[in-house]
Design a protein around this motif. Sequence first.
Motif, PDB file in Angstrom:
ATOM      1  N   LEU A   1       0.754  -1.285   0.112  1.00 16.64           N
ATOM      2  CA  LEU A   1      -0.089  -0.064  -0.122  1.00 16.64           C
ATOM      3  C   LEU A   1       0.851   1.187   0.115  1.00 16.64           C
ATOM      4  N   ASP A   2       0.724   2.204  -0.878  1.00 14.92           N
ATOM      5  CA  ASP A   2       1.546   3.369  -1.051  1.00 14.92           C
ATOM      6  C   ASP A   2       0.676   4.629  -0.651  1.00 14.92           C
ATOM      7  N   HIS A   3       0.895   5.466   0.062  1.00 10.92           N
ATOM      8  CA  HIS A   3      -0.132   6.801   0.179  1.00 10.92           C
ATOM      9  C   HIS A   3       0.403   7.624  -0.848  1.00 10.92           C
ATOM     10  N   VAL A   4      -0.617   8.127  -1.618  1.00 11.55           N
ATOM     11  CA  VAL A   4      -0.393   8.902  -2.746  1.00 11.55           C
ATOM     12  C   VAL A   4       0.051  10.260  -2.102  1.00 11.55           C
ATOM     13  N   VAL A   5      -0.487  10.774  -1.129  1.00 12.15           N
ATOM     14  CA  VAL A   5       0.131  12.154  -0.670  1.00 12.15           C
ATOM     15  C   VAL A   5       0.706  11.393   0.893  1.00 12.15           C
ATOM     16  N   PRO A   6       1.905  11.254   0.954  1.00  8.68           N
ATOM     17  CA  PRO A   6       2.365  10.820   2.111  1.00  8.68           C
ATOM     18  C   PRO A   6       2.071  11.271   3.594  1.00  8.68           C
ATOM     19  N   ARG A   7       1.986  10.417   4.598  1.00 10.34           N
ATOM     20  CA  ARG A   7       1.346  11.085   5.946  1.00 10.34           C
ATOM     21  C   ARG A   7       2.476  12.034   6.356  1.00 10.34           C
ATOM     22  N   SER A   8       3.658  11.924   6.059  1.00  9.32           N
ATOM     23  CA  SER A   8       4.610  12.901   6.354  1.00  9.32           C
ATOM     24  C   SER A   8       4.247  14.270   5.697  1.00  9.32           C
ATOM     25  N   ARG A   9       3.629  14.249   4.726  1.00  7.33           N
ATOM     26  CA  ARG A   9       3.267  15.695   3.869  1.00  7.33           C
ATOM     27  C   ARG A   9       1.952  16.025   4.094  1.00  7.33           C
ATOM     28  N   GLY A  10       1.381  15.501   5.015  1.00 10.36           N
ATOM     29  CA  GLY A  10      -0.095  15.936   5.590  1.00 10.36           C
ATOM     30  C   GLY A  10      -0.863  14.769   5.072  1.00 10.36           C
ATOM     31  N   GLY A  11      -1.002  13.891   4.606  1.00  8.88           N
ATOM     32  CA  GLY A  11      -1.828  12.852   3.805  1.00  8.88           C
ATOM     33  C   GLY A  11      -2.419  12.177   4.810  1.00  8.88           C
ATOM     34  N   GLU A  12      -3.564  11.727   4.624  1.00  7.77           N
ATOM     35  CA  GLU A  12      -4.201  10.982   5.706  1.00  7.77           C
ATOM     36  C   GLU A  12      -4.174   9.448   5.305  1.00  7.77           C
ATOM     37  N   ASP A  13      -4.391   8.723   6.314  1.00  6.68           N
ATOM     38  CA  ASP A  13      -4.344   7.385   6.176  1.00  6.68           C
ATOM     39  C   ASP A  13      -5.703   6.691   5.898  1.00  6.68           C
ATOM     40  N   SER A  14      -6.075   6.573   4.852  1.00 10.80           N
ATOM     41  CA  SER A  14      -7.283   6.217   4.556  1.00 10.80           C
ATOM     42  C   SER A  14      -7.420   5.543   3.137  1.00 10.80           C
TER      43      SER A  14
END
Length: 141
Positions: free
Chosen positions: A62-75
């Motif tokens: 699973l890859d976060h499109v907008v990384p959590r370290s850059r403010g993306g949510e874990d959804s």
Amino acid sequence: MDEARRQAEIDAAWLLHAGPEDPWAERRRWLTAHLERQGGKCHYCDLTFDPRYIDPMDRATLDHVVPRSRGGEDSEANTVAACLLCNTAKGDMLPDEALEALPAARARILANRERRFLWRPDKRPGYRAPQRAGVEGGVAG
């Protein structure tokens, strides 16, 4: 006896923290849903995941499109299925940054991987272990 009691306390704390359910069940559901939507392919390089092929760099993640370290949510809406190589190469880049940097980052990771194979002949693609002739029972046959 103290060690057994300590382990029981750790197990109880873990169950209290994680709950009786599997804490990764939701993420596995997300990954399965993404793979179905994406036709069983990596979002970035279109690699088709084959469960019979066991190369760990081709494992679905699973890859976060907008990384959590850059403010993306874990959804589920912010995640896609990607091969381990693309996920590692993307790192914490935003999608527009990754478009131009991903091919070079993938190539760098693959070059490092090939360099590791130079001193591990058993890990080289296509390597076949030498066969020893007739060692059964200590008699050459």
